[in-house]
Design a protein around this motif. Structure first.
Motif, PDB file in Angstrom:
ATOM      1  N   PRO A   5      52.013  58.620  31.685  1.00  0.00           N
ATOM      2  CA  PRO A   5      51.165  57.578  32.278  1.00  0.00           C
ATOM      3  C   PRO A   5      51.815  56.202  32.145  1.00  0.00           C
ATOM      4  O   PRO A   5      52.623  55.955  31.249  1.00  0.00           O
ATOM      5  N   LEU A   6      51.440  55.296  33.027  1.00  0.00           N
ATOM      6  CA  LEU A   6      51.970  53.940  33.013  1.00  0.00           C
ATOM      7  C   LEU A   6      51.606  53.253  31.701  1.00  0.00           C
ATOM      8  O   LEU A   6      50.490  53.417  31.194  1.00  0.00           O
ATOM      9  N   PRO A   7      52.526  52.469  31.108  1.00  0.00           N
ATOM     10  CA  PRO A   7      52.200  51.744  29.884  1.00  0.00           C
ATOM     11  C   PRO A   7      50.950  50.884  30.066  1.00  0.00           C
ATOM     12  O   PRO A   7      50.744  50.281  31.130  1.00  0.00           O
ATOM     13  N   GLU A   8      50.151  50.800  29.034  1.00  0.00           N
ATOM     14  CA  GLU A   8      48.861  50.129  29.118  1.00  0.00           C
ATOM     15  C   GLU A   8      48.993  48.669  29.506  1.00  0.00           C
ATOM     16  O   GLU A   8      48.157  48.126  30.242  1.00  0.00           O
ATOM     17  N   TYR A   9      50.050  47.985  29.016  1.00  0.00           N
ATOM     18  CA  TYR A   9      50.175  46.560  29.343  1.00  0.00           C
ATOM     19  C   TYR A   9      50.386  46.344  30.834  1.00  0.00           C
ATOM     20  O   TYR A   9      49.943  45.335  31.391  1.00  0.00           O
ATOM     21  N   LEU A  10      51.032  47.297  31.512  1.00  0.00           N
ATOM     22  CA  LEU A  10      51.207  47.174  32.955  1.00  0.00           C
ATOM     23  C   LEU A  10      49.898  47.463  33.685  1.00  0.00           C
ATOM     24  O   LEU A  10      49.606  46.844  34.710  1.00  0.00           O
ATOM     25  N   VAL A  11      49.115  48.388  33.168  1.00  0.00           N
ATOM     26  CA  VAL A  11      47.804  48.660  33.761  1.00  0.00           C
ATOM     27  C   VAL A  11      46.931  47.414  33.668  1.00  0.00           C
ATOM     28  O   VAL A  11      46.242  47.037  34.632  1.00  0.00           O
ATOM     29  N   ARG A  12      46.954  46.743  32.511  1.00  0.00           N
ATOM     30  CA  ARG A  12      46.159  45.524  32.334  1.00  0.00           C
ATOM     31  C   ARG A  12      46.617  44.434  33.291  1.00  0.00           C
ATOM     32  O   ARG A  12      45.796  43.715  33.869  1.00  0.00           O
ATOM     33  N   ARG A  13      47.932  44.310  33.471  1.00  0.00           N
ATOM     34  CA  ARG A  13      48.446  43.302  34.399  1.00  0.00           C
ATOM     35  C   ARG A  13      48.009  43.598  35.828  1.00  0.00           C
ATOM     36  O   ARG A  13      47.688  42.693  36.589  1.00  0.00           O
ATOM     37  N   TYR A  14      48.028  44.883  36.191  1.00  0.00           N
ATOM     38  CA  TYR A  14      47.586  45.249  37.532  1.00  0.00           C
ATOM     39  C   TYR A  14      46.132  44.836  37.751  1.00  0.00           C
ATOM     40  O   TYR A  14      45.786  44.232  38.768  1.00  0.00           O
ATOM     41  N   HIS A  15      45.271  45.156  36.794  1.00  0.00           N
ATOM     42  CA  HIS A  15      43.855  44.818  36.946  1.00  0.00           C
ATOM     43  C   HIS A  15      43.660  43.304  36.997  1.00  0.00           C
ATOM     44  O   HIS A  15      42.789  42.809  37.735  1.00  0.00           O
ATOM     45  N   GLY A  16      44.484  42.566  36.257  1.00  0.00           N
ATOM     46  CA  GLY A  16      44.406  41.112  36.320  1.00  0.00           C
ATOM     47  C   GLY A  16      44.803  40.597  37.690  1.00  0.00           C
ATOM     48  O   GLY A  16      44.161  39.689  38.239  1.00  0.00           O
ATOM     49  N   TRP A  17      45.865  41.186  38.268  1.00  0.00           N
ATOM     50  CA  TRP A  17      46.311  40.785  39.613  1.00  0.00           C
ATOM     51  C   TRP A  17      45.229  41.091  40.645  1.00  0.00           C
ATOM     52  O   TRP A  17      44.916  40.255  41.496  1.00  0.00           O
ATOM     53  N   ARG A  18      44.625  42.279  40.557  1.00  0.00           N
ATOM     54  CA  ARG A  18      43.637  42.649  41.569  1.00  0.00           C
ATOM     55  C   ARG A  18      42.376  41.802  41.462  1.00  0.00           C
ATOM     56  O   ARG A  18      41.750  41.488  42.482  1.00  0.00           O
ATOM     57  N   ALA A  19      42.043  41.384  40.231  1.00  0.00           N
ATOM     58  CA  ALA A  19      40.838  40.579  40.047  1.00  0.00           C
ATOM     59  C   ALA A  19      41.035  39.124  40.464  1.00  0.00           C
ATOM     60  O   ALA A  19      40.055  38.434  40.756  1.00  0.00           O
ATOM     61  N   THR A  20      42.286  38.681  40.522  1.00  0.00           N
ATOM     62  CA  THR A  20      42.544  37.278  40.858  1.00  0.00           C
ATOM     63  C   THR A  20      43.282  37.147  42.187  1.00  0.00           C
ATOM     64  O   THR A  20      42.664  36.868  43.215  1.00  0.00           O
ATOM     65  N   THR A  21      44.574  37.369  42.169  1.00  0.00           N
ATOM     66  CA  THR A  21      45.396  37.158  43.370  1.00  0.00           C
ATOM     67  C   THR A  21      44.908  37.975  44.560  1.00  0.00           C
ATOM     68  O   THR A  21      44.762  37.453  45.673  1.00  0.00           O
ATOM     69  N   TYR A  22      44.646  39.253  44.333  1.00  0.00           N
ATOM     70  CA  TYR A  22      44.205  40.088  45.450  1.00  0.00           C
ATOM     71  C   TYR A  22      42.835  39.650  45.967  1.00  0.00           C
ATOM     72  O   TYR A  22      42.635  39.477  47.175  1.00  0.00           O
ATOM     73  N   ASN A  23      41.882  39.490  45.071  1.00  0.00           N
ATOM     74  CA  ASN A  23      40.529  39.128  45.501  1.00  0.00           C
ATOM     75  C   ASN A  23      40.477  37.779  46.200  1.00  0.00           C
ATOM     76  O   ASN A  23      39.704  37.586  47.142  1.00  0.00           O
ATOM     77  N   GLU A  24      41.308  36.847  45.744  1.00  0.00           N
ATOM     78  CA  GLU A  24      41.332  35.522  46.358  1.00  0.00           C
ATOM     79  C   GLU A  24      42.012  35.532  47.726  1.00  0.00           C
ATOM     80  O   GLU A  24      41.849  34.593  48.513  1.00  0.00           O
ATOM     81  N   ASN A  25      42.794  36.577  48.004  1.00  0.00           N
ATOM     82  CA  ASN A  25      43.516  36.664  49.279  1.00  0.00           C
ATOM     83  C   ASN A  25      43.244  37.992  49.979  1.00  0.00           C
ATOM     84  O   ASN A  25      44.090  38.497  50.709  1.00  0.00           O
ATOM     85  N   ARG A  26      42.047  38.519  49.772  1.00  0.00           N
ATOM     86  CA  ARG A  26      41.702  39.834  50.307  1.00  0.00           C
ATOM     87  C   ARG A  26      41.883  39.915  51.823  1.00  0.00           C
ATOM     88  O   ARG A  26      42.420  40.888  52.367  1.00  0.00           O
ATOM     89  N   ALA A  27      41.507  38.870  52.539  1.00  0.00           N
ATOM     90  CA  ALA A  27      41.622  38.884  54.001  1.00  0.00           C
ATOM     91  C   ALA A  27      43.078  38.984  54.442  1.00  0.00           C
ATOM     92  O   ALA A  27      43.394  39.681  55.415  1.00  0.00           O
ATOM     93  N   TRP A  28      43.957  38.296  53.722  1.00  0.00           N
ATOM     94  CA  TRP A  28      45.380  38.332  54.075  1.00  0.00           C
ATOM     95  C   TRP A  28      45.969  39.715  53.841  1.00  0.00           C
ATOM     96  O   TRP A  28      46.714  40.237  54.676  1.00  0.00           O
ATOM     97  N   TYR A  29      45.651  40.336  52.710  1.00  0.00           N
ATOM     98  CA  TYR A  29      46.169  41.676  52.434  1.00  0.00           C
ATOM     99  C   TYR A  29      45.653  42.683  53.452  1.00  0.00           C
ATOM    100  O   TYR A  29      46.392  43.593  53.868  1.00  0.00           O
ATOM    101  N   ARG A  30      44.413  42.535  53.876  1.00  0.00           N
ATOM    102  CA  ARG A  30      43.880  43.442  54.880  1.00  0.00           C
ATOM    103  C   ARG A  30      44.537  43.207  56.235  1.00  0.00           C
ATOM    104  O   ARG A  30      44.751  44.153  57.003  1.00  0.00           O
ATOM    105  N   HIS A  31      44.857  41.951  56.516  1.00  0.00           N
ATOM    106  CA  HIS A  31      45.596  41.641  57.742  1.00  0.00           C
ATOM    107  C   HIS A  31      46.965  42.312  57.720  1.00  0.00           C
ATOM    108  O   HIS A  31      47.389  42.902  58.727  1.00  0.00           O
ATOM    109  N   LEU A  32      47.658  42.246  56.576  1.00  0.00           N
ATOM    110  CA  LEU A  32      48.968  42.887  56.463  1.00  0.00           C
ATOM    111  C   LEU A  32      48.852  44.388  56.656  1.00  0.00           C
ATOM    112  O   LEU A  32      49.705  45.013  57.308  1.00  0.00           O
TER     113      LEU A  32
END
Length: 214
Positions: A5-32
């Protein structure tokens, strides 16, 4: 299979990215996702973890088509049955994505270039072995080594880092579809060298025949 399984620190970073960068730019990612990628430029850079291409240029997702390999090298056009990852990436960028700019980005303290220098100087016999993937890949840069001016090792290695950019640009023009796109004015080639410690960026200036600080 020895897969964990992926190291836990990378899993935590992923969840942090999805909660911030992704959510704040959700429309752009869906456009892509819905419209596909339409990058304006391809960047061929080194695998070195210190070279953060998107950060250097402040690029957003979908802006760059990035290919990374040891020492940011491009082989010459070789139409055979071999596996050519870099050549395939260039073909896709130019023919399918129709990028407007193709950038080769070299950098300081490049381990691959240092390996090529040591190999050509006779100090790395392990890289001369036919079984060395790194050595055979770095053979692409041997013509650059032959052009090095006299000087101390540090000066010559830096010169070879910049020669790696120029060798790649020269080899790019051996690809018929690259040459045609350049001649038609649909594609421009650019050579850059990044100083990691200083954070500076130099670009090849064809009029001066040298790299100049941007």
């Amino acid at each position: 299979m020895p897969i964990r399984p992926l190291p836990e620190y990378l899993v935590r970073r992923y969840h942090g990215w999805r909660a911030t960068t992704y959510n704040e730019n959700r429309a752009w990612y869906r456009h892509l996702a819905d419209e596909g990628q339409h990058p304006r430029a391809m960047v061929i850079s080194c695998c070195d973890s210190r070279v953060h291409v998107t950060s250097i240029f402040g690029a957003d997702s979908g802006e760059f088509f990035i290919h990374r390999n040891i020492a940011n090298l491009v082989p010459s056009f070789q139409p055979d049955a071999g596996h050519h990852g870099t050549s395939a990436a260039v073909e896709y960028a130019v023919r399918s994505l129709r990028v407007a700019h193709l950038i080769v980005l070299g950098h300081s303290q490049c381990g691959g270039v240092k390996g090529c220098y040591d190999m050509c100087e006779g100090h790395a016999p392990e890289l001369d072995e036919s079984t060395s993937f790194i050595g055979r890949w770095m053979d692409i840069l041997r013509p650059g080594y032959e052009t090095l001016p006299p000087g101390d090792d540090a000066e010559r290695i830096e010169a070879l880092e910049k020669a790696a950019v120029m060798v790649s640009l020269k080899n790019l023009m051996t690809f018929p579809f690259v040459r045609q796109a350049v001649e038609d004015g649909r594609l421009t080639l650019h050579g850059l060298w990044h100083h990691i410690r200083e954070g500076t960026l130099e670009g090849w200036d064809p009029e001066r025949g040298s790299f100049v600080t941007l």
